[in-house]
Design an enzyme around this catalytic site. Structure first.
Site, PDB file in Angstrom:
ATOM      1  N   ASP A  85      45.792  30.106  47.302  1.00  0.00           N
ATOM      2  CA  ASP A  85      44.389  29.688  47.313  1.00  0.00           C
ATOM      3  C   ASP A  85      44.244  28.464  46.416  1.00  0.00           C
ATOM      4  O   ASP A  85      44.537  28.517  45.224  1.00  0.00           O
ATOM      5  CB  ASP A  85      43.515  30.851  46.814  1.00  0.00           C
ATOM      6  N   ASP A  96      37.684  24.084  48.868  1.00  0.00           N
ATOM      7  CA  ASP A  96      38.338  25.350  48.515  1.00  0.00           C
ATOM      8  C   ASP A  96      38.998  25.868  49.790  1.00  0.00           C
ATOM      9  O   ASP A  96      38.346  25.921  50.841  1.00  0.00           O
ATOM     10  CB  ASP A  96      37.236  26.297  48.011  1.00  0.00           C
ATOM     11  N   HIS A 156      31.268  31.597  49.695  1.00  0.00           N
ATOM     12  CA  HIS A 156      30.270  31.178  48.702  1.00  0.00           C
ATOM     13  C   HIS A 156      29.876  29.730  48.911  1.00  0.00           C
ATOM     14  O   HIS A 156      30.637  28.945  49.483  1.00  0.00           O
ATOM     15  CB  HIS A 156      30.892  31.320  47.313  1.00  0.00           C
ATOM     16  N   HIS A 164      31.265  28.856  42.680  1.00  0.00           N
ATOM     17  CA  HIS A 164      30.575  29.959  43.357  1.00  0.00           C
ATOM     18  C   HIS A 164      29.067  29.771  43.277  1.00  0.00           C
ATOM     19  O   HIS A 164      28.393  30.337  42.424  1.00  0.00           O
ATOM     20  CB  HIS A 164      31.008  31.310  42.791  1.00  0.00           C
ATOM     21  N   GLU A 189      35.719  32.721  53.706  1.00  0.00           N
ATOM     22  CA  GLU A 189      37.048  33.227  53.371  1.00  0.00           C
ATOM     23  C   GLU A 189      37.230  34.710  53.691  1.00  0.00           C
ATOM     24  O   GLU A 189      37.110  35.561  52.829  1.00  0.00           O
ATOM     25  CB  GLU A 189      37.413  32.939  51.919  1.00  0.00           C
ATOM     26  N   GLU A 284      40.959  30.671  54.415  1.00  0.00           N
ATOM     27  CA  GLU A 284      39.742  30.058  53.877  1.00  0.00           C
ATOM     28  C   GLU A 284      39.683  28.570  54.171  1.00  0.00           C
ATOM     29  O   GLU A 284      40.697  27.871  54.147  1.00  0.00           O
ATOM     30  CB  GLU A 284      39.690  30.258  52.349  1.00  0.00           C
TER      31      GLU A 284
HETATM   32 MN    MN Z   1      39.610  29.874  47.448  1.00  0.00          MN
HETATM   33 MN    MN Z   2      36.588  30.484  47.733  1.00  0.00          MN
END
Ligand code: MN
Ligand code: MN
Length: 299
Positions: A85, A96, A156, A164, A189, A284
């Protein structure tokens, strides 16, 4: 959205796309997670971005928030299902993304379940879409593969120097009737598991972020705070990052972090895990809606 801001998001997304593809290629059985994480973070910087948070390398039943410790010797093992990630920011604007590598090839269905859930969710994304519909699609897709979504993990919103932000993007049908709007940046995600779909907090913590800056007494704590305010601001950081910059003894570092936590200055992100023996996959990407157009930032 201002053009400069949009361009930062696009640049972060481009870097994340490239770095994620390379990470997938470089990750091999026997390699330490430490080397993998540091290599990814260095590449982000070489490409002109900054890590938006420490690379998370969560294996098997660990779903999220594992980043290698200082001198971590943990290696990738042949049966590992490893979530990589990665967050990249440019001037605070974040892309992200995550993928899952199944080293044995025995868990392809699990990997496919989260990938397909993300793919299906992305086909729905447009301004005006009820956010609960995304969760509904993710849950339906993952269950069609015979797995459970992780109910208590979610996507998010993304905001400047904020990983977030509003809104929460659910991984299950929670009937949220809020809608996607123009100018929103957010991550979707899905997590799929052969467990029950509820992650718990573990004892290990390697990731922190500034929550409420205020004065503290200890000299080392003040040094850490100054570094965080300058380099990471409100974004998550790793203990190994602090160590690289400040070269503290383990004793002084631990005492200082404890003080910062006790005073509520730092927030901690414990590892999140499913039950022992269960596996979790994740996919994600980040999306931005600009002038009514949907742009997927990370391919
Ligand atoms: Mn992530
Ligand atoms: Mn994330």
């Amino acid at each position: 959205m201002e053009k400069e801001e949009f361009d930062c998001y696009l640049k972060a997304g481009k870097i994340a796309t490239k770095v994620k593809a390379n990470a997938r290629k470089h990750a091999k059985v026997g390699m330490t997670l430490f080397d993998l994480a540091e290599g990814i973070e260095e590449e982000i910087i070489e490409e002109g971005g900054r890590p938006a948070f420490p690379v998370n390398l969560s294996a098997n039943n660990v779903a999220a928030h594992y980043t290698p410790k200082i001198n971590d010797e943990l290696e990738i093992r042949e049966n590992d299902v490893l979530k990589i990630d990665i967050g990249v920011h440019v001037e605070g604007f974040i892309a992200d993304c995550a993928c899952t590598v199944d080293f044995s090839g025995k868990n392809q269905k699990l990997v496919e379940a989260s990938e397909k859930a993300l793919e299906n969710a992305l086909t729905l994304v447009k301004p005006g879409l009820e956010i609960g519909k995304i969760g509904e699609e993710i849950e339906k897709t993952i269950k069609s593969f015979g797995f459970n979504p992780v109910y208590n993990l979610s996507g998010h919103g993304l905001a400047k120097y904020e990983t977030h932000a509003f809104p929460t993007i659910p991984n299950h049908a929670n009937k949220d009737s809020k809608v996607l709007e123009d100018e929103m940046a957010f991550a979707i995600e899905p997590f799929a598991t052969d467990g029950q779909g509820h992650v718990m907090e573990g004892n290990e913590v390697e990731i922190f972020s500034m929550q409420a800056p205020q004065n503290c007494r200890g000299q080392t704590a003040r040094k850490i705070l100054a570094l965080v305010e300058k380099e990471y601001r409100t974004l998550p950081f790793a203990e190994r990052w602090i160590q690289k910059e400040l070269n503290l003894s383990e004793f002084e570092r631990k005492i200082a972090l404890k003080e910062l936590m006790q005073r509520g200055i730092l927030h901690q992100y414990p590892i999140l895990h499913e039950q022992k023996g269960k596996l979790v996959s994740q996919a994600e990407t980040s999306i931005i809606i600009n002038n009514g157009e949907v742009k997927i930032l990370v391919e």
